[in-house]
Write a protein that holds these residues in place. Structure first.
Motif, PDB file in Angstrom:
ATOM      1  N   THR A  33      -0.384   9.064  -9.959  1.00 58.57           N
ATOM      2  CA  THR A  33      -0.725   9.596  -8.646  1.00 58.57           C
ATOM      3  C   THR A  33       0.517   9.465  -7.772  1.00 58.57           C
ATOM      4  OG1 THR A  33      -1.486   7.447  -7.773  1.00 58.57           O
ATOM      5  CG2 THR A  33      -3.133   8.843  -8.864  1.00 58.57           C
ATOM      6  N   TRP A  34       0.537  10.197  -6.672  1.00 59.07           N
ATOM      7  CA  TRP A  34       1.714  10.117  -5.814  1.00 59.07           C
ATOM      8  C   TRP A  34       1.329  10.277  -4.358  1.00 59.07           C
ATOM      9  CZ3 TRP A  34       3.492  14.328  -2.877  1.00 59.07           C
ATOM     10  CH2 TRP A  34       2.875  15.551  -3.137  1.00 59.07           C
ATOM     11  N   ASP A  35       2.192   9.787  -3.519  1.00 62.10           N
ATOM     12  CA  ASP A  35       2.020   9.889  -2.079  1.00 62.10           C
ATOM     13  C   ASP A  35       3.409  10.006  -1.469  1.00 62.10           C
ATOM     14  OD1 ASP A  35       0.857  10.006   0.378  1.00 62.10           O
ATOM     15  OD2 ASP A  35       0.052   7.962   0.375  1.00 62.10           O
ATOM     16  N   GLN A  36       3.457  10.426  -0.219  1.00 64.88           N
ATOM     17  CA  GLN A  36       4.746  10.549   0.451  1.00 64.88           C
ATOM     18  C   GLN A  36       4.919   9.445   1.480  1.00 64.88           C
ATOM     19  OE1 GLN A  36       4.106  14.539   1.942  1.00 64.88           O
ATOM     20  NE2 GLN A  36       3.606  13.792   3.989  1.00 64.88           N
ATOM     21  N   ARG A  37       6.159   9.151   1.772  1.00 66.02           N
ATOM     22  CA  ARG A  37       6.480   8.133   2.769  1.00 66.02           C
ATOM     23  C   ARG A  37       7.470   8.739   3.758  1.00 66.02           C
ATOM     24  NH1 ARG A  37       8.153   2.389   0.563  1.00 66.02           N
ATOM     25  NH2 ARG A  37       5.921   2.479   0.040  1.00 66.02           N
ATOM     26  N   LYS A  38       7.242   8.481   5.011  1.00 63.73           N
ATOM     27  CA  LYS A  38       8.092   9.049   6.052  1.00 63.73           C
ATOM     28  C   LYS A  38       9.001   7.999   6.675  1.00 63.73           C
ATOM     29  CE  LYS A  38       4.991  12.805   7.520  1.00 63.73           C
ATOM     30  NZ  LYS A  38       4.274  13.405   8.671  1.00 63.73           N
ATOM     31  N   THR A  39      10.165   8.462   7.105  1.00 59.81           N
ATOM     32  CA  THR A  39      11.052   7.684   7.962  1.00 59.81           C
ATOM     33  C   THR A  39      11.127   8.468   9.263  1.00 59.81           C
ATOM     34  OG1 THR A  39      12.327   6.894   6.061  1.00 59.81           O
ATOM     35  CG2 THR A  39      13.341   6.690   8.239  1.00 59.81           C
ATOM     36  N   GLY A  40      10.457   7.939  10.286  1.00 59.68           N
ATOM     37  CA  GLY A  40      10.279   8.723  11.500  1.00 59.68           C
ATOM     38  C   GLY A  40       9.281   9.833  11.215  1.00 59.68           C
ATOM     39  N   ARG A  41       9.680  11.076  11.490  1.00 64.11           N
ATOM     40  CA  ARG A  41       8.788  12.209  11.251  1.00 64.11           C
ATOM     41  C   ARG A  41       9.110  12.949   9.960  1.00 64.11           C
ATOM     42  NH1 ARG A  41       8.633  15.727  16.689  1.00 64.11           N
ATOM     43  NH2 ARG A  41       7.072  16.814  15.405  1.00 64.11           N
ATOM     44  N   ARG A  42      10.147  12.511   9.277  1.00 69.08           N
ATOM     45  CA  ARG A  42      10.613  13.212   8.072  1.00 69.08           C
ATOM     46  C   ARG A  42      10.149  12.506   6.808  1.00 69.08           C
ATOM     47  NH1 ARG A  42      15.599  12.520   5.254  1.00 69.08           N
ATOM     48  NH2 ARG A  42      16.118  14.346   3.961  1.00 69.08           N
ATOM     49  N   VAL A  43       9.664  13.280   5.842  1.00 68.65           N
ATOM     50  CA  VAL A  43       9.319  12.732   4.535  1.00 68.65           C
ATOM     51  C   VAL A  43      10.616  12.414   3.803  1.00 68.65           C
ATOM     52  CG1 VAL A  43       8.209  13.157   2.313  1.00 68.65           C
ATOM     53  CG2 VAL A  43       7.168  14.044   4.413  1.00 68.65           C
ATOM     54  N   THR A  44      10.794  11.152   3.437  1.00 73.40           N
ATOM     55  CA  THR A  44      12.051  10.727   2.812  1.00 73.40           C
ATOM     56  C   THR A  44      11.869  10.144   1.413  1.00 73.40           C
ATOM     57  OG1 THR A  44      11.848   8.584   3.913  1.00 73.40           O
ATOM     58  CG2 THR A  44      13.194  10.260   5.014  1.00 73.40           C
ATOM     59  N   HIS A  45      10.653   9.721   1.073  1.00 71.32           N
ATOM     60  CA  HIS A  45      10.420   9.095  -0.223  1.00 71.32           C
ATOM     61  C   HIS A  45       9.101   9.587  -0.823  1.00 71.32           C
ATOM     62  CE1 HIS A  45      13.186   6.312   1.803  1.00 71.32           C
ATOM     63  NE2 HIS A  45      13.568   5.929   0.601  1.00 71.32           N
ATOM     64  N   ILE A  46       9.042   9.590  -2.148  1.00 71.96           N
ATOM     65  CA  ILE A  46       7.809   9.839  -2.867  1.00 71.96           C
ATOM     66  C   ILE A  46       7.443   8.561  -3.618  1.00 71.96           C
ATOM     67  CG2 ILE A  46       6.628  11.222  -4.613  1.00 71.96           C
ATOM     68  CD1 ILE A  46       7.344  12.796  -2.118  1.00 71.96           C
ATOM     69  N   VAL A  47       6.214   8.120  -3.461  1.00 78.66           N
ATOM     70  CA  VAL A  47       5.737   6.905  -4.109  1.00 78.66           C
ATOM     71  C   VAL A  47       4.853   7.305  -5.289  1.00 78.66           C
ATOM     72  CG1 VAL A  47       4.490   4.736  -3.828  1.00 78.66           C
ATOM     73  CG2 VAL A  47       5.766   5.709  -1.887  1.00 78.66           C
ATOM     74  N   PHE A  48       5.294   6.968  -6.489  1.00 76.79           N
ATOM     75  CA  PHE A  48       4.512   7.247  -7.691  1.00 76.79           C
ATOM     76  C   PHE A  48       3.847   5.963  -8.173  1.00 76.79           C
ATOM     77  CE2 PHE A  48       7.933  10.419  -7.757  1.00 76.79           C
ATOM     78  CZ  PHE A  48       7.218  11.585  -7.956  1.00 76.79           C
ATOM     79  N   ARG A  49       2.563   6.025  -8.420  1.00 79.18           N
ATOM     80  CA  ARG A  49       1.831   4.918  -9.033  1.00 79.18           C
ATOM     81  C   ARG A  49       1.295   5.415 -10.360  1.00 79.18           C
ATOM     82  NH1 ARG A  49       0.951   4.620  -3.536  1.00 79.18           N
ATOM     83  NH2 ARG A  49       1.636   2.649  -2.608  1.00 79.18           N
ATOM     84  N   PHE A  50       1.448   4.618 -11.403  1.00 74.68           N
ATOM     85  CA  PHE A  50       1.153   5.107 -12.740  1.00 74.68           C
ATOM     86  C   PHE A  50       0.778   3.966 -13.678  1.00 74.68           C
ATOM     87  CE2 PHE A  50       5.606   4.108 -12.336  1.00 74.68           C
ATOM     88  CZ  PHE A  50       5.927   3.467 -13.513  1.00 74.68           C
ATOM     89  N   GLY A  51       0.240   4.331 -14.803  1.00 78.09           N
ATOM     90  CA  GLY A  51      -0.128   3.342 -15.819  1.00 78.09           C
ATOM     91  C   GLY A  51      -0.517   4.033 -17.110  1.00 78.09           C
ATOM     92  N   GLU A  52      -0.813   3.237 -18.141  1.00 79.98           N
ATOM     93  CA  GLU A  52      -1.217   3.776 -19.428  1.00 79.98           C
ATOM     94  C   GLU A  52      -2.663   4.256 -19.364  1.00 79.98           C
ATOM     95  OE1 GLU A  52       0.734   4.045 -22.011  1.00 79.98           O
ATOM     96  OE2 GLU A  52       2.447   2.832 -21.376  1.00 79.98           O
ATOM     97  N   LYS A  53      -2.924   5.417 -19.961  1.00 76.65           N
ATOM     98  CA  LYS A  53      -4.304   5.870 -20.098  1.00 76.65           C
ATOM     99  C   LYS A  53      -5.045   4.927 -21.051  1.00 76.65           C
ATOM    100  CE  LYS A  53      -3.092  10.728 -19.359  1.00 76.65           C
ATOM    101  NZ  LYS A  53      -2.877  12.035 -20.018  1.00 76.65           N
ATOM    102  N   PRO A  54      -6.322   4.735 -20.848  1.00 79.43           N
ATOM    103  CA  PRO A  54      -7.071   3.756 -21.659  1.00 79.43           C
ATOM    104  C   PRO A  54      -6.974   3.974 -23.156  1.00 79.43           C
ATOM    105  CG  PRO A  54      -8.381   4.475 -19.793  1.00 79.43           C
ATOM    106  CD  PRO A  54      -7.147   5.335 -19.799  1.00 79.43           C
ATOM    107  N   ASN A  55      -6.915   5.230 -23.619  1.00 76.12           N
ATOM    108  CA  ASN A  55      -6.916   5.506 -25.049  1.00 76.12           C
ATOM    109  C   ASN A  55      -5.541   5.741 -25.641  1.00 76.12           C
ATOM    110  OD1 ASN A  55      -9.745   5.386 -25.114  1.00 76.12           O
ATOM    111  ND2 ASN A  55      -9.910   7.527 -24.494  1.00 76.12           N
ATOM    112  N   SER A  56      -4.495   5.530 -24.840  1.00 74.40           N
ATOM    113  CA  SER A  56      -3.137   5.761 -25.337  1.00 74.40           C
ATOM    114  C   SER A  56      -2.567   4.496 -25.941  1.00 74.40           C
ATOM    115  CB  SER A  56      -2.223   6.243 -24.206  1.00 74.40           C
ATOM    116  OG  SER A  56      -2.023   5.204 -23.268  1.00 74.40           O
ATOM    117  N   LYS A  57      -1.577   4.689 -26.795  1.00 70.50           N
ATOM    118  CA  LYS A  57      -0.876   3.560 -27.393  1.00 70.50           C
ATOM    119  C   LYS A  57       0.458   3.395 -26.687  1.00 70.50           C
ATOM    120  CE  LYS A  57      -2.940   4.156 -31.972  1.00 70.50           C
ATOM    121  NZ  LYS A  57      -2.665   4.382 -33.411  1.00 70.50           N
TER     122      LYS A  57
END
Length: 288
Positions: free
Chosen positions: A207-231
């Motif tokens: 999943t992802w979200d954006q982060r702003k510095t002031g009024r400008r989007v400056t960073h993208i925050v990615f959160r992730f993990g292994e799917k339950p059935n993956s190796k």
């Protein structure tokens, strides 16, 4: 039979380059053939066929033939820009090189043969630390070159569950060169399709979200993990501690002094490195 594995030095994962999805497939299929336990020279020839690409990607053979030839012709011109500071000290150098030194397409056989560029070889062979590993099958069916790059950037930090990427750094890494300068266009044509394919076709959820510095989007925050059935493809035990808490490239005291109010150390380290290598900031005098 063990799945084909991709090994890349982290510096190559984070390098600045642009490859189409078929160019990526050729390069990755050849990297998967590299024997990481034996010395590699620039005379080693690697071959990949349209039949292999079609089977690997679950696409029609005719489509693979057509795209393989066009991609092989473009691949010779593709460059990669690497940013590095020898042993973490001194002024960072910018190294511009080619992926391959020779590439040939045999029309009657539908095969591509290539030799990696001399300067690329150290980033593919006999890697003992600071490298990223994943299965070729993890990205084989992706149809977006951006999705493959995003997957590599996430897998590099496998085990942390989060990666914050500065937008200017991402534009540079993907060599967008002025395209998608509007954040809405970047989301529509780069981020959203890439995230969708990682979720659909890889062992990771993200999943992802954006982060702003002031009024400008400056960073993208990615959160992730292994799917339950993956190796999961776990790093070696000696590297797990490093992946769980990535080492800073700059002195911790320097990063703490210059980090923003809402930045973590790893995020600030990446931002400061980007500013240094693009000339916006001087390299700190003491790097120990």
């Amino acid at each position: 039979m063990q799945e084909a594995q991709i090994y890349k030095a982290n510096a190559l994962v984070e390098a600045s380059y642009r490859l189409s999805v078929y160019e990526q497939r050729i390069v990755l299929a050849c990297i998967a053939q590299v024997n990481r336990h034996e010395p590699l020279t620039d005379q080693q020839l690697y071959t990949v066929s349209a039949q292999q690409i079609a089977a690997m990607t679950d696409t029609k053979l005719d489509t693979a033939y057509q795209n393989l030839k066009a991609a092989s012709e473009r691949l010779f011109e593709r460059r990669v820009t690497l940013y590095k500071a020898p042993n973490g000290k001194g002024k960072p150098t910018v190294e511009i090189t080619r992926w391959v030194q020779t590439v040939s397409y045999q029309d009657n056989e539908g095969t591509v043969a290539l030799r990696f560029g001399t300067d690329i070889i150290p980033y593919l062979n006999q890697l003992t630390e600071q490298f990223t590993r994943y299965a070729l099958a993890d990205v084989a069916k992706m149809t977006s070159g951006y999705a493959i790059r995003l997957y590599e950037l996430l897998v590099q930090w496998r085990g942390t569950g989060e990666r914050v990427i500065e937008l200017d750094w991402l534009r540079d890494a993907l060599q967008l060169e002025g395209r998608y300068s509007n954040i809405r266009d970047l989301k529509r044509w780069v981020l959203e399709p890439a995230v969708a394919q990682v979720n659909e076709l890889s062992p990771l959820w993200v999943t992802w979200d954006q982060r702003k510095t002031g009024r400008r989007v400056t960073h993208i925050v990615f959160r992730f993990g292994e799917k339950p059935n993956s190796k999961p493809t776990l790093p070696k035990p000696s590297q797990r501690a490093e992946r769980a808490a990535p080492k800073l490239s700059l002195p911790k005291a320097y990063v703490e002094q210059h980090k923003g109010v809402d930045e973590g150390l790893a995020e600030a380290d990446q931002r400061l490195l980007f500013e240094i290598r693009t000339g916006r900031r001087e390299l700190p005098q003491q790097t120990a």
